[in-house]
Design an enzyme around this catalytic site. Sequence first.
Site, short mmCIF file in Angstrom:
data_model
loop_
_atom_site.label_atom_id
_atom_site.label_comp_id
_atom_site.label_asym_id
_atom_site.label_seq_id
_atom_site.Cartn_x
_atom_site.Cartn_y
_atom_site.Cartn_z
N HIS A 95 51.40 71.65 62.91
CA HIS A 95 51.11 70.89 64.14
C HIS A 95 52.23 71.06 65.16
CE1 HIS A 95 48.57 68.08 61.36
NE2 HIS A 95 48.05 69.29 61.48
N HIS A 102 44.25 76.65 56.06
CA HIS A 102 45.60 77.20 56.19
C HIS A 102 45.80 78.48 55.39
CE1 HIS A 102 46.87 73.92 58.57
NE2 HIS A 102 46.57 73.03 57.65
#
Length: 300
Positions: free
Chosen positions: A77, A259
């Site tokens: 993030h 991911h």
Amino acid sequence: MEAQRTLRRPISCVGIGLHSGNKVNLSLKPAAPDTGIRFRRTDMGNFEVPATVHNLAGIQMATALSRDQVSVETVEHLLSALVSMGIDNVVVELNSPEVPIMDGSAAPFIYLIQEAGVKRQQKGRRFLKIVRPIALSRGDKRIAIYPSDHFKVTYSVSYDHPLLRHQSRTLRITEESFIEEIAPARTFTFLKDVEMLRQNGLALGGSLENAVVLGETGVLNALRFEDEFVRHKILDAVGDLALVGYPVIGHLVAHRAGHALHTEFAARILEETQAWRLIEEPLDVAVPAASPATAPARLV
Ligand SMILES: [Zn+2]
């Protein structure tokens, strides 16, 4: 030529690690041209871990980096916010292995970067421009990148959940669009998984303050966007793609990825040297004969 960028001044915040539940100090510090994004563990003798695919560590719920057994976790993030704000060079100091989760989105990191301010540096920036498609799939998870004049992302998700059967979105990623449309989108989790994570000593810092939690039929907290889930997947993909080490110009298309696939794909892009070029101008377009004042992008 576009200049490389760093922060105008250092800035810090305190948060908690999603998995450890521990308090973490995070500082963002200006760095010299060509430094890239580097994590520095102040609790480990200032050992540095550059944010590149070469330092990818095991991926589970989040993206982790490690070098010589020193790791930094949940980097995506923050990376997403840094690259979307055009920050090329920065040192990220942490006194713990985990980047703080903040509110589960990239908005608090955008706020930090804006507070610190952005400074243009005396060196040109290079872009990785996709010139041939690259694709990768694992089962029903797919990811690909295609030539485009801009950095765009198309993402689609589908889960076995009434609220998440299908969501899809395409967005050209600019500083403005990222701040407005993507940065506030929070990470999400399923209530049934939370207990399992806790039993395994994970998500100890997780709460309704930093994640959207999906129960059997609905969400336990108010959504910021109707399609907050797919927006957050775009946020994650942009952060994971940052590990390529250059701003990418191309159209990223992902379906049900995560991911593990995002980061495997970032490494694949660097390996496929025939599929991209490094350029000094973001718009590598043919110059019309009538406008000799516009110099064509130079190959580097
Ligand atoms: Zn995420």
